[in-house]
Design an enzyme around this catalytic site. Sequence first.
Site, PDB file in Angstrom:
ATOM      1  N   CYS A   8       0.859  -1.183   0.000  1.00 37.75           N
ATOM      2  CA  CYS A   8       0.000   0.000   0.000  1.00 37.75           C
ATOM      3  C   CYS A   8       0.894   1.231   0.000  1.00 37.75           C
ATOM      4  O   CYS A   8       2.115   1.113  -0.131  1.00 37.75           O
ATOM      5  CB  CYS A   8      -0.987   0.001   1.171  1.00 37.75           C
ATOM      6  SG  CYS A   8      -0.258   0.256   2.807  1.00 37.75           S
ATOM      7  N   ASN A  11       2.489   1.526   4.127  1.00 39.30           N
ATOM      8  CA  ASN A  11       2.814   0.300   4.860  1.00 39.30           C
ATOM      9  C   ASN A  11       2.561   0.443   6.361  1.00 39.30           C
ATOM     10  O   ASN A  11       3.273  -0.109   7.187  1.00 39.30           O
ATOM     11  CB  ASN A  11       4.249  -0.148   4.588  1.00 39.30           C
ATOM     12  CG  ASN A  11       4.573  -1.553   5.078  1.00 39.30           C
ATOM     13  OD1 ASN A  11       5.662  -1.796   5.586  1.00 39.30           O
ATOM     14  ND2 ASN A  11       3.655  -2.481   4.929  1.00 39.30           N
ATOM     15  N   CYS A  13      -1.164   0.874   7.320  1.00 39.48           N
ATOM     16  CA  CYS A  13      -2.588   0.562   7.490  1.00 39.48           C
ATOM     17  C   CYS A  13      -2.984  -0.722   6.756  1.00 39.48           C
ATOM     18  O   CYS A  13      -3.088  -1.785   7.354  1.00 39.48           O
ATOM     19  CB  CYS A  13      -3.474   1.716   7.019  1.00 39.48           C
ATOM     20  SG  CYS A  13      -3.315   3.256   7.957  1.00 39.48           S
ATOM     21  N   ARG A  14      -3.202  -0.616   5.457  1.00 39.89           N
ATOM     22  CA  ARG A  14      -3.796  -1.712   4.693  1.00 39.89           C
ATOM     23  C   ARG A  14      -2.851  -2.876   4.431  1.00 39.89           C
ATOM     24  O   ARG A  14      -3.228  -4.043   4.625  1.00 39.89           O
ATOM     25  CB  ARG A  14      -4.356  -1.203   3.373  1.00 39.89           C
ATOM     26  CG  ARG A  14      -5.521  -0.244   3.550  1.00 39.89           C
ATOM     27  CD  ARG A  14      -5.937   0.379   2.247  1.00 39.89           C
ATOM     28  NE  ARG A  14      -4.881   1.260   1.746  1.00 39.89           N
ATOM     29  CZ  ARG A  14      -4.883   1.833   0.560  1.00 39.89           C
ATOM     30  NH1 ARG A  14      -5.873   1.605  -0.284  1.00 39.89           N
ATOM     31  NH2 ARG A  14      -3.915   2.642   0.199  1.00 39.89           N
ATOM     32  N   SER A  15      -1.641  -2.610   3.966  1.00 36.09           N
ATOM     33  CA  SER A  15      -0.762  -3.736   3.632  1.00 36.09           C
ATOM     34  C   SER A  15      -0.316  -4.529   4.862  1.00 36.09           C
ATOM     35  O   SER A  15      -0.300  -5.760   4.807  1.00 36.09           O
ATOM     36  CB  SER A  15       0.424  -3.306   2.769  1.00 36.09           C
ATOM     37  OG  SER A  15       1.250  -2.371   3.406  1.00 36.09           O
ATOM     38  N   ASP A 123      -8.809   3.366   1.860  1.00 36.63           N
ATOM     39  CA  ASP A 123      -7.699   3.668   2.751  1.00 36.63           C
ATOM     40  C   ASP A 123      -8.232   4.249   4.061  1.00 36.63           C
ATOM     41  O   ASP A 123      -8.743   5.366   4.087  1.00 36.63           O
ATOM     42  CB  ASP A 123      -6.766   4.665   2.069  1.00 36.63           C
ATOM     43  CG  ASP A 123      -5.457   4.844   2.813  1.00 36.63           C
ATOM     44  OD1 ASP A 123      -5.379   4.476   4.006  1.00 36.63           O
ATOM     45  OD2 ASP A 123      -4.511   5.356   2.197  1.00 36.63           O
TER      46      ASP A 123
END
Length: 155
Positions: A8, A11, A13-15, A123
């Site tokens: 993401c 690096n 939050c999402r990934s 996000d």
Amino acid sequence: MIKILFVCHGNICRSPMAEFVMKDIVKKEGIADQFYIASAATSTEEIGNPVHHGTRNKLAQVGISTAGKYAVQMKRSDYQEYDYIIGMDSWNYRNMLRIVGKDQKKKISLLLDHTDHPRDVADPWYTGDFEKTYEDVLAGCQGFLAYLQQLGKFL
């Protein structure tokens, strides 16, 4: 060994959410020894920072720890190191291609392309909705594992 890199923007939050959710899934399936799973950023903005508190809190609610994870940036060499490089949104996808060049081996995809509802993972840095992001990430990881199983990639 199946090597997966989730990507993401920052690096944080999402990934990392996808990294730790996927690690949890394969552990519960008893196949963790067949996988190497990591995550990275396309930007340098958060390098060295820990996982965002919203991601940490959401994953803690479902019994998943992100301890020891700090943001790292995706490198060109990751294309050779990983079998699958999975981004969270179309902006990440473009940046992943910018980093690695052409995707000649078709290793790069988007997480929700592995579901019945392909779209970007929102996000939570902007939306604040870590619950929705978790639901998307979980569905994407489950869909990706099903995809690998269809290909006969693991026992």
